[in-house]
Scaffold this motif. Structure first.
Motif, mmCIF file in Angstrom:
data_model
loop_
_atom_site.group_PDB
_atom_site.id
_atom_site.type_symbol
_atom_site.label_atom_id
_atom_site.label_comp_id
_atom_site.label_asym_id
_atom_site.label_seq_id
_atom_site.Cartn_x
_atom_site.Cartn_y
_atom_site.Cartn_z
ATOM 1 N N GLY A 120 -23.809 -0.296 -4.745
ATOM 2 C CA GLY A 120 -22.640 0.051 -3.914
ATOM 3 C C GLY A 120 -22.557 -0.832 -2.681
ATOM 4 N N GLY A 122 -25.072 -0.690 -0.389
ATOM 5 C CA GLY A 122 -26.458 -0.919 0.029
ATOM 6 C C GLY A 122 -27.007 0.122 0.997
ATOM 7 N N TYR A 141 -29.706 -1.768 -9.194
ATOM 8 C CA TYR A 141 -28.759 -2.220 -10.239
ATOM 9 C C TYR A 141 -27.317 -1.964 -9.802
ATOM 10 C CZ TYR A 141 -32.323 -3.181 -13.697
ATOM 11 O OH TYR A 141 -33.386 -3.733 -14.371
ATOM 12 N N GLY A 173 -25.721 -5.973 -13.209
ATOM 13 C CA GLY A 173 -25.626 -5.547 -14.605
ATOM 14 C C GLY A 173 -25.568 -4.039 -14.695
HETATM 15 C C1 LIG Z 1 -20.815 5.361 -4.913
HETATM 16 S S1 LIG Z 1 -21.336 3.766 -5.242
HETATM 17 C C2 LIG Z 1 -23.015 3.721 -4.688
HETATM 18 C C3 LIG Z 1 -23.147 3.674 -3.195
HETATM 19 C C4 LIG Z 1 -24.538 3.378 -2.726
HETATM 20 N N1 LIG Z 1 -25.466 4.416 -3.083
HETATM 21 C C5 LIG Z 1 -24.582 3.144 -1.218
HETATM 22 O O1 LIG Z 1 -25.291 3.897 -0.499
HETATM 23 O O2 LIG Z 1 -23.920 2.226 -0.727
HETATM 24 C C6 LIG Z 1 -21.511 3.742 -7.005
HETATM 25 C C7 LIG Z 1 -21.774 2.350 -7.538
HETATM 26 O O3 LIG Z 1 -22.335 2.449 -8.855
HETATM 27 C C8 LIG Z 1 -21.872 1.356 -9.614
HETATM 28 N N2 LIG Z 1 -22.099 1.717 -11.035
HETATM 29 C C9 LIG Z 1 -21.431 2.660 -11.750
HETATM 30 N N3 LIG Z 1 -21.949 2.748 -12.995
HETATM 31 C C10 LIG Z 1 -22.968 1.839 -13.069
HETATM 32 C C11 LIG Z 1 -23.907 1.471 -14.095
HETATM 33 N N4 LIG Z 1 -23.888 2.049 -15.303
HETATM 34 N N5 LIG Z 1 -24.827 0.493 -13.826
HETATM 35 C C12 LIG Z 1 -24.847 -0.097 -12.598
HETATM 36 N N6 LIG Z 1 -23.992 0.222 -11.596
HETATM 37 C C13 LIG Z 1 -23.075 1.180 -11.817
HETATM 38 C C14 LIG Z 1 -20.423 1.212 -9.170
HETATM 39 O O4 LIG Z 1 -19.909 -0.065 -9.447
HETATM 40 C C15 LIG Z 1 -20.517 1.497 -7.668
HETATM 41 O O5 LIG Z 1 -20.674 0.319 -6.919
#
Ligand SMILES: C[S@@+](CC[C@H](N)C(=O)[O-])C[C@H]1O[C@@H](n2cnc3c(N)ncnc32)[C@H](O)[C@@H]1O
Length: 277
Positions: A120, A122, A141, A173
């Motif tokens: 997301g 970070g 990831y 990925g």
């Molecule tokens: C809500 S954000 C995460 C925010 C992060 N925890 C932060 O504190 O900044 C969710 C992220 O998960 C990614 N995502 C969703 N499904 C995924 C998968 N199967 N593998 C890797 N990334 C994934 C999305 O692209 C998005 O950037």
């Protein structure tokens, strides 16, 4: 005193010292916060006046400083909570109260190996990296390049003015397709919409008796997650689902009551623990 825990190196520790390039958090008397980096020749502009960065540098962290019109500000080194709340974002970061609880539920300690998805912006990455320390490792990831770029920049900008931990590996990925080493992880944090789609891949990589924590805004997602775990027969035990409720108060006697504006709901945290089966 030399050689005490307060002065381990025998030198005077000065926590107030600020340099150009460092992050600074200015706080006004109403508690409003402004996060920026000190740059030579620049000013902090506020609707009530402006302050030269040079003046802030001379004042240092932990000081009080006033604008030309007498408006007072305190000068601080931003905490991790401040940084995550005010840093630039692509995806919404895990709310700091929840990120802190995730490190607690995962029982993370220095030297551990932890995986998260997605990176997301970070925010959670920073909390995980701090918990496992320079001797540990965070595998982060992210399926979207734009989000990964933002997470990398936020991490680099935070580390820039501090000791570099060097313990985060960003992987671009989909976690569903990742090839993970069995029994290699001390914890997994999932902040994505459908955590059940990646669990099958993650469960074998988790060490026995260690946990996965999923961050889910909706209770319907929690229900789906638990149904999917049951149906797939993964060796995961539902430990608990909880909310972190943080209620701040306005205490300025004789005024003393909960703040009228609160952060309401953020998300549910569901902890699943790996069994040996
Ligand atoms: C809500 S954000 C995460 C925010 C992060 N925890 C932060 O504190 O900044 C969710 C992220 O998960 C990614 N995502 C969703 N499904 C995924 C998968 N199967 N593998 C890797 N990334 C994934 C999305 O692209 C998005 O950037």
């Amino acid at each position: 005193m030399k050689g005490t825990p307060l002065d381990p190196g025998g030198v005077t520790l000065d926590n107030s010292c600020v340099h150009y390039g460092d992050w600074v958090l200015l706080q006004d008397r109403r508690g409003r916060k402004y996060l920026f980096r000190l740059k030579e020749g620049q000013s902090f502009d506020h609707h009530r006046g402006s302050l030269k960065h040079e003046e802030i540098l001379r004042a240092g962290y932990g000081s009080r400083i006033t604008l030309g019109n007498g408006e007072p500000f305190s000068v601080h080194r931003p905490t991790l909570e401040d940084y995550v709340l005010y840093m630039p974002r692509e995806a919404t970061p895990t709310y700091p109260k929840d990120a802190a609880m995730i490190t607690f539920l995962l029982d993370l300690a220095p030297g551990m190996q932890v995986l998260e998805a997605g990176s997301g912006s970070g925010g959670l990455t920073l909390f995980l990296a701090r918990a496992v320390g320079p001797g540990g490792q965070v595998w982060s990831y992210e399926s979207k390049a734009r989000h990964q770029e933002r997470a990398k920049r936020n991490l680099a900008a935070y580390m820039d003015s501090r000791e570099t931990w060097g313990n985060v590996t960003f992987v671009l990925g989909d976690l569903r397709e990742a090839r993970l080493e069995p029994h290699s992880l001390d914890g997994v944090a999932l902040d994505l919409m459908e955590p059940w789609t990646v669990l099958g891949n993650v469960v074998t990589a988790l060490k026995v008796d260690r946990s996965v924590v999923a961050y889910l805004p909706n209770i319907t997602q929690v229900v789906t997650l638990l149904e999917e775990v049951k149906q797939a027969g993964w060796p995961l035990q539902h430990e608990r689902t909880l909310e972190v409720i943080l209620r701040s108060w306005d205490v300025r006697p004789p005024i003393a009551h909960p703040d009228f504006q609160q952060v309401g709901h953020t998300a549910f945290l569901t902890q699943l623990r790996r069994l040996s089966g």
